[in-house]
Design an enzyme around this catalytic site. Structure first.
Site: not given
Length: 207
Positions: A179, A110, A151, A12
């Site tokens: 990032q 993703h 996806d 999480g």
């Protein structure tokens, strides 16, 4: 306030990024009303409890077949009356009826630049293993709406992350989270909650 439910299978960390952004005011007009996991020992449920967010576990393993699970999952989800559903590392195929009922109201994170390294079999650490095997120089993360494909839904946002010499799958996974994922996902939620994005002809338009 946008009633938001987050679905997560593991630690999480993306959930925590969302919680932190909401509490810091970087995400506005959002109320986190529930966290759903398929894993009763998921740290995500502990994170939710620590911030007073209701959490529950519902696993396909507890049902005779996938159809029964799908019905139960959708029933429990609907009980939260969500306006937005966020898949933040949720490793269970969601019910088709859920995709239909919540069209363009389910978003997923993703850990690659879709359409690269995505689809069946590409999840979690496996994505970063494949990235390093292929030897690409740039990877990243993608936030997208969820449709019936794997996806394949309209892309909301992407952020590139450089692959560095000596990277292991674990090191690269951490860098992509820090990032890209932890930045993109809260921002996408904030954009959705404040009506800054819409889907036109299968593509996301930013206002």
């Amino acid at each position: 306030m946008l009633r938001t439910v987050v679905c997560v299978s593991g630690g999480g960390t993306n959930l925590q990024a969302i919680i932190d952004a909401v509490e810091a005011g970087r995400v506005t007009n959002v109320e986190l009303v529930g966290v759903i996991s398929n894993n009763k020992s998921a740290k995500a449920l502990e994170r939710a409890a620590n911030h007073g967010i209701p959490g529950l576990c519902i696993s396909p393993k507890d049902y005779e077949d996938r159809e029964q699970f799908n019905e139960a999952f959708l029933e429990k989800l609907n009980a939260f009356a969500p306006d937005l559903i966020v898949l933040a590392g949720f490793l269970v195929k969601i019910p088709p009826a859920m995709v239909k009922e919540y069209g363009n109201r389910i978003i997923n994170i993703h850990p690659s630049l879709i359409p690269s390294f995505c689809g069946v079999g590409y999840y979690g650490l496996k994505v970063h293993e494949k990235v390093l095997e292929r030897g690409v120089k740039v990877t990243g993360a993608t936030v997208h709406f969820v449709n019936d494909g794997m996806d394949e839904g309209p892309i909301i946002a992407q952020k590139a992350v450089c692959v560095e010499e000596g990277d292991t799958p674990e090191i690269l996974q951490r860098r992509v989270m820090e990032q890209a994922e932890w930045i993109l996902l809260p921002q996408a939620i904030d954009d959705f909650a404040n009506n800054r994005i819409r889907v036109v002809d299968g593509k996301v338009i930013h206002k």
